[in-house]
Design an enzyme around this catalytic site. Sequence first.
Site, PDB file in Angstrom:
ATOM      1  N   HIS A 177      12.979  -2.465   0.231  1.00 16.31           N
ATOM      2  CA  HIS A 177      13.262  -1.522   1.314  1.00 16.31           C
ATOM      3  C   HIS A 177      13.480  -2.309   2.600  1.00 16.31           C
ATOM      4  O   HIS A 177      13.172  -3.504   2.688  1.00 16.31           O
ATOM      5  CB  HIS A 177      12.080  -0.578   1.534  1.00 16.31           C
ATOM      6  CG  HIS A 177      11.860   0.410   0.440  1.00 16.31           C
ATOM      7  ND1 HIS A 177      12.120   1.757   0.568  1.00 16.31           N
ATOM      8  CD2 HIS A 177      11.365   0.248  -0.818  1.00 16.31           C
ATOM      9  CE1 HIS A 177      11.805   2.372  -0.554  1.00 16.31           C
ATOM     10  NE2 HIS A 177      11.344   1.480  -1.415  1.00 16.31           N
ATOM     11  N   ASP A 189       8.314   6.592   2.889  1.00 13.04           N
ATOM     12  CA  ASP A 189       9.216   6.579   1.749  1.00 13.04           C
ATOM     13  C   ASP A 189       9.106   7.921   1.041  1.00 13.04           C
ATOM     14  O   ASP A 189       8.122   8.191   0.356  1.00 13.04           O
ATOM     15  CB  ASP A 189       8.827   5.430   0.815  1.00 13.04           C
ATOM     16  CG  ASP A 189       9.700   5.347  -0.421  1.00 13.04           C
ATOM     17  OD1 ASP A 189      10.644   6.154  -0.541  1.00 13.04           O
ATOM     18  OD2 ASP A 189       9.433   4.473  -1.269  1.00 13.04           O
ATOM     19  N   ASN A 202       8.257   0.416   3.790  1.00 13.68           N
ATOM     20  CA  ASN A 202       7.726   0.244   2.449  1.00 13.68           C
ATOM     21  C   ASN A 202       7.831  -1.247   2.140  1.00 13.68           C
ATOM     22  O   ASN A 202       8.920  -1.771   1.901  1.00 13.68           O
ATOM     23  CB  ASN A 202       8.513   1.070   1.422  1.00 13.68           C
ATOM     24  CG  ASN A 202       7.995   0.886   0.003  1.00 13.68           C
ATOM     25  OD1 ASN A 202       7.611  -0.201  -0.402  1.00 13.68           O
ATOM     26  ND2 ASN A 202       8.006   1.959  -0.778  1.00 13.68           N
ATOM     27  N   ASN A 261       6.520  -2.952  -0.389  1.00  9.56           N
ATOM     28  CA  ASN A 261       6.520  -3.327  -1.808  1.00  9.56           C
ATOM     29  C   ASN A 261       5.561  -4.490  -2.066  1.00  9.56           C
ATOM     30  O   ASN A 261       5.919  -5.495  -2.677  1.00  9.56           O
ATOM     31  CB  ASN A 261       7.934  -3.675  -2.280  1.00  9.56           C
ATOM     32  CG  ASN A 261       8.036  -3.773  -3.795  1.00  9.56           C
ATOM     33  OD1 ASN A 261       7.151  -3.329  -4.516  1.00  9.56           O
ATOM     34  ND2 ASN A 261       9.119  -4.379  -4.280  1.00  9.56           N
TER      35      ASN A 261
END
Length: 269
Positions: A258, A161, A20, A22
């Site tokens: 993450h 996720d 992940n 982001n």
Amino acid sequence: MAANAYFCTKINRLKIASYNVNGIRAAIRKGFLDWLVLAGPDVICLQETKAMKEQLDLEAFEKAGYPYHYWFSAEKKGYSGVAILSRQRPDHVAYGTGIGYMDAEGRNIRADFGGVSIMSLYLPSGTNIARLDHKLQYMADFQAYVDSLKREIPELVICGDYNICHRPIDIHDPVRNKNVSGFLPVEREWIGNFIDSGFIDSFRHFNPDPHHYTWWTYRAGARAKNKGWRLDYGMVSRPLEDRLARSVILPEARHSDHCPIMLELSESY
């Protein structure tokens, strides 16, 4: 022999990563592509890309060794989104699940390599009552979707996720977080049932120890103190159990809140 057959059956290991990021553009600015070259997975599943394909420099991924890249963005710009990058061309790519409200948020993409199908999943968070209801509906519908998919494709890897910590060992403070979404009893029950439906939590297959997390809040120096949550999983269907060779968390990678995970499948015979 076809290139894909070679990819899936003749290499010693099939390395599958999940991350992940982001925001893929922000992660690239923090050195994500350099890390990707060094880590060298055969396939990487990305979540929370937060970008449309046309907003990206696709040549940069190709130069990093991933000429095959598939993006499934949310309808809302700057939100959600998943992708799969691969060194070899997949046999087939499925964008979404066919369930409208899921696909509008860009949360599932799947690529088939020989008999193995690899999915990148970004399960919703439940940050408020409305979103928690949405998450619970998603979880129920996703379980039904996967139950059907496994009948067609039994060798299935679902990385991503999950936005859920399964057990107290997977969260730094299970007592104080017992009423927080991501560790609610109903969420924990669901992921336990998901595993019992025919999956292996690949990291826990090899590692029963505490203090291994994949997400840390940016607040209060949580990452430096390792006060985290294990939200990211490499779920492997039971027919692949004999090929499951390794599964690790890679906390040294710091391009997101993450960190990536990596699993490896051994050669198929």
